[in-house]
Motif scaffolding. Structure first.
Motif, PDB file in Angstrom:
ATOM      1  N   ILE A 101       0.779  -1.092  -0.028  1.00 46.80           N
ATOM      2  CA  ILE A 101      -0.055   0.113  -0.102  1.00 46.80           C
ATOM      3  C   ILE A 101       0.914   0.962  -0.064  1.00 46.80           C
ATOM      4  O   ILE A 101       1.566   1.438   0.819  1.00 46.80           O
ATOM      5  N   ALA A 143      -5.758  -1.555   0.821  1.00 44.21           N
ATOM      6  CA  ALA A 143      -5.159  -1.064  -0.372  1.00 44.21           C
ATOM      7  C   ALA A 143      -6.119  -0.367  -1.514  1.00 44.21           C
ATOM      8  O   ALA A 143      -5.616   0.584  -1.826  1.00 44.21           O
ATOM      9  N   LYS A 144      -7.160  -1.083  -1.451  1.00 43.05           N
ATOM     10  CA  LYS A 144      -8.230  -0.659  -2.611  1.00 43.05           C
ATOM     11  C   LYS A 144      -8.597   1.040  -2.096  1.00 43.05           C
ATOM     12  O   LYS A 144      -9.001   1.608  -2.939  1.00 43.05           O
ATOM     13  N   SER A 152      -4.360   3.240  -1.187  1.00 47.45           N
ATOM     14  CA  SER A 152      -3.024   3.121  -2.050  1.00 47.45           C
ATOM     15  C   SER A 152      -3.258   4.045  -3.280  1.00 47.45           C
ATOM     16  O   SER A 152      -4.314   4.190  -3.961  1.00 47.45           O
ATOM     17  N   THR A 153      -2.030   4.899  -3.365  1.00 47.33           N
ATOM     18  CA  THR A 153      -1.805   5.565  -4.686  1.00 47.33           C
ATOM     19  C   THR A 153      -1.215   5.089  -5.784  1.00 47.33           C
ATOM     20  O   THR A 153      -0.984   5.963  -6.695  1.00 47.33           O
ATOM     21  N   ASP A 154      -0.995   3.842  -5.548  1.00 47.20           N
ATOM     22  CA  ASP A 154      -0.154   2.918  -6.779  1.00 47.20           C
ATOM     23  C   ASP A 154      -1.380   2.449  -7.770  1.00 47.20           C
ATOM     24  O   ASP A 154      -1.947   1.549  -7.632  1.00 47.20           O
ATOM     25  N   LYS A 160      -3.318  -0.859  -7.037  1.00 50.17           N
ATOM     26  CA  LYS A 160      -4.352  -0.523  -6.119  1.00 50.17           C
ATOM     27  C   LYS A 160      -5.652  -1.474  -6.272  1.00 50.17           C
ATOM     28  O   LYS A 160      -6.080  -1.990  -5.316  1.00 50.17           O
ATOM     29  N   GLY A 172      -3.534  -4.446  -3.965  1.00 51.31           N
ATOM     30  CA  GLY A 172      -1.941  -4.012  -3.639  1.00 51.31           C
ATOM     31  C   GLY A 172      -1.077  -4.706  -4.080  1.00 51.31           C
ATOM     32  O   GLY A 172       0.053  -4.964  -4.149  1.00 51.31           O
TER      33      GLY A 172
END
Length: 329
Positions: free
Chosen positions: A196, A221-222, A225-227, A231, A235
């Protein structure tokens, strides 16, 4: 009369200038236009255009016909032109140094090596007709190819001369082996990793607190997270090899050290703040140094040679008198 004489003189000079412009804009004059000088040696527009047009063919194969003429590609074309000119300048400088170092082979040796390279290229292409057809596609002639290969032969001799005294010690080999041990395991080590990524430490603490209180890692993570690449997958980054250089070193070190199923503390990298989870690992024994010594030596020696040639060329470049006329490209 004085005014009239002055007007006649001005008209004469204007005609002379216009005449010169017309001459310089003929194809022959354009080809002779100097686009760079390396220690007094010229690189002409004609020479440049050969390489540029060949490169444009490759770009149009990738991006479609007319790629170079589209306004939205202007910056890319400008960058391409500058890169090609730099390449030509570098080659010119190295050929000059080859003469200074007295490593230029005699004409017969060059011809023999070039002919061998030509024969290899023909064989690889599936025959001479096919190879010539390929050259035509890239707007090159056989003479162009052989000239290019001739320079390759000379540049190779310069490289050999510069690195001829480069050696490695056992201490250097052992150091490299210890620092790159994941390159020398019986099979490649890999792990399945989730993370995350958030922008600030405060958010990272909030994320970690929610997970510690029982929230599912995937759901958090959903949510946070900013990835964008992981995301939506909760994650999950998928399988990552231990020696994968595409990932941040700090991230990799922490992930490798983390037991399967455990959640990491907050890990700060150049990209932000991570919470890491390792889902699965496949780890294998490290091969003994003596078993892989020759492999290690090959890598370390090549790295040192590369460093030596780069250092040498940088010095040559500093000492050289190089002038570019990029506005003429």
């Amino acid at each position: 009369m004085k005014k009239l004489s002055l007007l006649i003189l001005i008209a004469f000079l204007l005609n002379l200038v216009v005449g010169c412009e017309l001459i310089s804009k003929t194809p022959e004059g354009e080809a002779k236009t100097v686009v760079a000088k390396v220690n007094g040696e010229k690189i002409t527009k004609g020479e440049f255009d050969k390489l540029f047009q060949s490169q444009i063919v490759q770009y149009e194969m990738m991006y479609g016909e007319g790629f170079a003429s589209k306004p939205e590609n202007a910056d890319m074309i400008k960058s391409l032109k500058e890169d090609i000119l730099t390449q030509m300048i570098n080659e010119k400088l190295i050929i000059q140094k080859a003469n200074e170092l007295k490593v230029v082979p005699d004409d017969k040796t060059i011809e023999t090596e070039v002919n061998k390279l030509y024969d290899d290229a023909v064989k690889q292409a599936g025959g001479e007709d096919k190879f010539k057809s390929t050259l035509e596609t890239f707007k090159m002639t056989v003479d162009d190819f052989k000239k290019y290969m001739s320079n390759r032969v000379i540049i190779e001799k310069v490289y050999d001369e510069v690195v001829k005294d480069v050696t490695v010690t056992d201490d250097e080999l052992i150091k490299y082996y210890n620092e790159n041990m994941y390159d020398y395991t019986e099979k490649p080590n890999k792990m399945n990793v989730s993370h995350i990524l958030v922008e600030d430490e405060a958010t990272a603490k909030k994320v970690l607190d929610e997970i510690n209180k029982g929230a599912k890692f995937e759901d958090v993570a959903k949510k946070y997270s900013t990835d964008p690449g992981s995301k939506d997958n909760g994650g999950n980054l998928g399988d990552i090899y231990y020696n994968d250089d595409n990932y941040d070193k700090t991230f990799m070190t922490n992930a490798i050290a983390l037991p399967v199923g455990k959640i990491s503390p907050i890990v700060k990298t150049q990209f932000g703040y991570h919470i890491i989870k390792v889902n699965k690992k496949e780890e294998y024994k490290l091969k003994p140094f003596e078993q892989v010594k020759d492999q290690v030596k090959e890598v370390v020696l090549e790295n040192k040679k590369t460093d030596k040639i780069n250092e040498t060329f940088t010095n040559w470049e500093k000492e050289a008198k190089i002038t570019k006329y990029t506005d003429r490209l």
